[in-house]
Design a protein around this motif. Structure first.
Motif, short mmCIF file in Angstrom:
data_model
loop_
_atom_site.label_atom_id
_atom_site.label_comp_id
_atom_site.label_asym_id
_atom_site.label_seq_id
_atom_site.Cartn_x
_atom_site.Cartn_y
_atom_site.Cartn_z
N UNK A 189 0.82 -1.21 0.00
CA UNK A 189 0.00 0.00 0.00
C UNK A 189 0.85 1.26 0.00
N UNK A 190 2.03 1.19 0.59
CA UNK A 190 2.95 2.32 0.54
C UNK A 190 3.39 2.57 -0.89
N UNK A 191 3.72 1.50 -1.61
CA UNK A 191 4.11 1.63 -3.01
C UNK A 191 2.96 2.24 -3.82
N UNK A 192 1.72 1.76 -3.57
CA UNK A 192 0.57 2.28 -4.30
C UNK A 192 0.35 3.76 -4.01
N UNK A 193 0.50 4.15 -2.73
CA UNK A 193 0.31 5.55 -2.36
C UNK A 193 1.40 6.43 -2.97
N UNK A 194 2.62 5.93 -2.99
CA UNK A 194 3.72 6.70 -3.60
C UNK A 194 3.49 6.87 -5.10
N UNK A 195 3.02 5.81 -5.76
CA UNK A 195 2.75 5.91 -7.20
C UNK A 195 1.62 6.91 -7.46
N UNK A 196 0.59 6.87 -6.63
CA UNK A 196 -0.53 7.79 -6.79
C UNK A 196 -0.07 9.23 -6.59
N UNK A 197 0.81 9.45 -5.61
CA UNK A 197 1.32 10.79 -5.37
C UNK A 197 2.18 11.27 -6.53
N UNK A 198 2.99 10.37 -7.08
CA UNK A 198 3.80 10.73 -8.24
C UNK A 198 2.92 11.07 -9.43
N UNK A 199 1.86 10.29 -9.62
CA UNK A 199 0.94 10.56 -10.72
C UNK A 199 0.24 11.90 -10.50
N UNK A 200 -0.17 12.14 -9.25
CA UNK A 200 -0.82 13.41 -8.94
C UNK A 200 0.12 14.57 -9.24
N UNK A 201 1.39 14.41 -8.85
CA UNK A 201 2.37 15.47 -9.10
C UNK A 201 2.60 15.65 -10.60
N UNK A 202 2.59 14.55 -11.34
CA UNK A 202 2.83 14.63 -12.78
C UNK A 202 1.71 15.35 -13.51
N UNK A 203 0.48 15.20 -13.02
CA UNK A 203 -0.67 15.77 -13.71
C UNK A 203 -1.15 17.08 -13.09
N UNK A 204 -0.49 17.55 -12.05
CA UNK A 204 -0.94 18.76 -11.38
C UNK A 204 0.13 19.83 -11.36
N UNK A 205 -0.32 21.06 -11.43
CA UNK A 205 0.55 22.22 -11.36
C UNK A 205 0.93 22.49 -9.92
N UNK A 206 2.22 22.64 -9.66
CA UNK A 206 2.69 22.78 -8.28
C UNK A 206 2.21 24.07 -7.63
N UNK A 207 2.10 25.15 -8.39
CA UNK A 207 1.74 26.44 -7.81
C UNK A 207 0.26 26.51 -7.45
N UNK A 208 -0.61 26.11 -8.36
CA UNK A 208 -2.05 26.29 -8.17
C UNK A 208 -2.78 25.04 -7.70
N UNK A 209 -2.16 23.87 -7.87
CA UNK A 209 -2.84 22.62 -7.55
C UNK A 209 -3.80 22.16 -8.63
N UNK A 210 -3.92 22.93 -9.71
CA UNK A 210 -4.80 22.54 -10.81
C UNK A 210 -4.11 21.49 -11.68
N UNK A 211 -4.87 20.88 -12.57
CA UNK A 211 -4.27 19.99 -13.56
C UNK A 211 -3.34 20.78 -14.47
N UNK A 212 -2.36 20.07 -15.05
CA UNK A 212 -1.48 20.71 -16.03
C UNK A 212 -1.69 20.06 -17.40
N UNK A 213 -0.88 20.45 -18.36
CA UNK A 213 -1.09 19.99 -19.73
C UNK A 213 -0.91 18.48 -19.89
#
Length: 357
Positions: A189-213
């Motif tokens: 579950x730690x691996x799954x949570x880390x992957x989800x966080x990485x995916x969230x970071x990949x698809x989200x803008x760090x400044x606004x928290x919105x999705x990115x391109x």
């Protein structure tokens, strides 16, 4: 007394009971099954599928374990519901909800949810906690083992719970085998949570928290129309007016705060299911699934007024180009049309909504 805790005997081998129950054989059968199925369980599966497979394998190999379920999430979660479960008593897991504010009232058994193991305990039709009475009355459950699932990921933790139909089952069979599974589940579950966080970071803008391109392909699947008979979707391409002058006059920190404020008011003004992408420096793409152009223009005007309400470091305005997505048209093609409408709005005086004829 909220529950009857069983005597601890996991470290002492148990002799077969008078009924013919052989605890050592039960433990060996479960362990052998897990070893035999390990390759099949792991190969080509996600972490949650592996955990579900392990739970299913346990209830398949022994009729005494009526239910196995797990939960994993942030430690400050206020309501816990089983996420992965298997066994004849799955109906119990499907309806189970545990409010964290009940933990101090239903006995130390559920201190497991706080990362502490309380050992196996007995439940009956006389237990004061309603779900335990239901488990005993409707599913023949008498003995429960709740084990903590530890994680090193951002304060996440979990619980692994097994329910048996035999009094003292986990005292006789022992906890060590199931504790080892809880440790394995924690790693998965730690691996799954880390992957989800990485995916969230990949698809989200760090400044606004919105999705990115990077999220364009994901959104495209939601708004693509395979035929004229499918509901139309629309997009709004927005550009903050004269934003460069804000950075020049007030500094980039003020500009960043202004962008964050815009992201908040747009998010608050939109419906659930609508999506916002930070398209560029001060550009935002709003995707409105199953929204025809006339309704999209109403949304655009609502967003334009919402941005006007931002007054720090000065009043902001936004120009908007609107576009309905044509059948068989992918999102990037529609954005190109919305960009033409946006140019029309900018060149026509800014702070307005435009659409191409």
């Amino acid at each position: 007394m909220f529950f009857k805790k069983s005597p601890t005997s996991a470290s002492t081998p148990q002799a077969p009971a008078a009924s013919g129950f052989d605890a050592q054989r039960e433990r060996s059968v479960i362990a052998e099954m897990l070893l035999k199925r390990s390759a099949k369980l792991i190969l080509g599966r996600s972490e949650l599928e592996i955990i579900r497979g392990v739970c299913q394998a346990i209830v398949d190999v022994t009729s005494h374990i009526r239910l196995a379920w797990t939960w994993f999430g942030p430690t400050d979660t206020q309501t816990i519901r089983p996420q992965v479960y298997a066994g004849p008593a799955v109906a119990y897991a499907e309806s189970l909800t545990i409010a964290r504010n009940l933990l101090t009232r239903i006995g130390p058994a559920f201190t497991t949810l706080e990362g502490k193991s309380a050992g196996p305990f007995t439940v009956s039709q006389l237990s004061p906690f309603g779900p335990w009475r239901e488990a005993a009355r409707h599913h023949g459950i008498h003995h429960v083992l709740a084990l903590p699932i530890a994680s090193t990921f951002n304060g996440y933790s979990g619980i692994f719970v097994l329910y048996a139909d035999r009094d003292g089952y986990f005292d006789e069979v022992g906890e060590s085998l199931f504790a080892g599974l809880a440790e394995l589940f924690g790693s998965l579950m730690t691996v799954a949570a880390e992957r989800q966080e990485l995916q969230r970071a990949a698809y989200h803008d760090a400044l606004t928290g919105l999705l990115n391109r990077h999220a364009v392909d994901l959104i495209d699947r939601r708004v693509y129309r395979a035929s004229l008979f499918e509901p139309a979707s629309s997009i709004l391409l927005m550009d903050l007016d004269r934003f460069k002058s804000i950075n020049d006059r007030f500094g980039h920190d003020a500009g960043d705060k202004a962008l964050q404020a815009v992201a908040r008011v747009l998010t608050d003004a939109l419906r659930r299911g609508d999506e916002i992408i930070r398209w560029g420096g001060e550009e935002f793409l709003v995707c409105l699934p199953q929204t025809a152009l006339p309704d999209a223009l109403k949304v655009a005007e609502k967003l334009r007024r919402a941005v006007e309400g931002i007054t720090e470091p000065e009043q902001l305005t936004v120009s908007i180009g609107a576009c309905e997505i044509s059948a068989l048209q992918h999102l990037p093609q529609a954005v190109a049309r919305a960009d033409e409408a946006l140019f029309k709005a900018k060149s026509g005086g800014r702070n307005q909504v435009c659409v191409l004829p």
